[in-house]
Design a protein around this motif. Structure first.
Motif, PDB file in Angstrom:
ATOM      1  N   PRO A 157       0.824  -1.209   0.000  1.00 33.56           N
ATOM      2  CA  PRO A 157       0.000   0.000   0.000  1.00 33.56           C
ATOM      3  C   PRO A 157       0.859   1.261   0.000  1.00 33.56           C
ATOM      4  O   PRO A 157       1.971   1.283   0.523  1.00 33.56           O
ATOM      5  N   ALA A 158       0.308   2.318  -0.592  1.00 34.78           N
ATOM      6  CA  ALA A 158       0.985   3.615  -0.645  1.00 34.78           C
ATOM      7  C   ALA A 158       0.123   4.636   0.068  1.00 34.78           C
ATOM      8  O   ALA A 158      -1.109   4.558   0.047  1.00 34.78           O
ATOM      9  N   THR A 159       0.767   5.604   0.692  1.00 31.69           N
ATOM     10  CA  THR A 159       0.004   6.665   1.349  1.00 31.69           C
ATOM     11  C   THR A 159      -0.456   7.678   0.306  1.00 31.69           C
ATOM     12  O   THR A 159       0.213   7.908  -0.701  1.00 31.69           O
ATOM     13  N   LYS A 160      -1.609   8.273   0.547  1.00 29.12           N
ATOM     14  CA  LYS A 160      -2.176   9.237  -0.395  1.00 29.12           C
ATOM     15  C   LYS A 160      -1.265  10.441  -0.603  1.00 29.12           C
ATOM     16  O   LYS A 160      -1.231  11.011  -1.695  1.00 29.12           O
ATOM     17  N   ASP A 161      -0.521  10.826   0.419  1.00 30.11           N
ATOM     18  CA  ASP A 161       0.318  12.017   0.283  1.00 30.11           C
ATOM     19  C   ASP A 161       1.529  11.802  -0.622  1.00 30.11           C
ATOM     20  O   ASP A 161       2.250  12.748  -0.935  1.00 30.11           O
ATOM     21  N   GLU A 162       1.733  10.580  -1.097  1.00 39.80           N
ATOM     22  CA  GLU A 162       2.805  10.305  -2.053  1.00 39.80           C
ATOM     23  C   GLU A 162       2.451  10.777  -3.465  1.00 39.80           C
ATOM     24  O   GLU A 162       3.305  10.797  -4.344  1.00 39.80           O
TER      25      GLU A 162
END
Length: 89
Positions: A2-7
């Protein structure tokens, strides 16, 4: 992973098309053709195998969601699994 939205610089909302907005009422389409239309591409657009697979993965749930607006026909060509189009109103 998973990736964070702020990326990401931009997050996009889903835009699901109504069948009547993208399908010609007089034509039947294969699933790969429907998948291209859902992406705003011509039905004969050249795609990599990977992109076509991803687009089809999006098209099948869309077809199920819109099943009341679609019809199915058995193709005459043994190389085609099925043909789909708009149901008559």
């Amino acid at each position: 992973m998973p990736a964070t939205k702020d990326e990401f610089d931009e997050l996009l909302s889903f835009e699901l098309h109504e069948p009547a907005d993208i399908l010609d009422p007089d034509l039947l389409y294969t699933i790969p053709e429907l998948a291209r239309l859902l992406q705003g591409l011509p039905v004969d657009a050249e795609l990599s195998d990977f992109n076509e697979s991803v687009f089809i993965d999006w098209a099948i749930p869309w077809m199920i969601y819109n099943q009341d607006d679609l019809v199915f026909a058995e193709p005459n060509d043994e190389d085609v699994v099925g043909l789909y189009g708009l149901a008559d109103e």
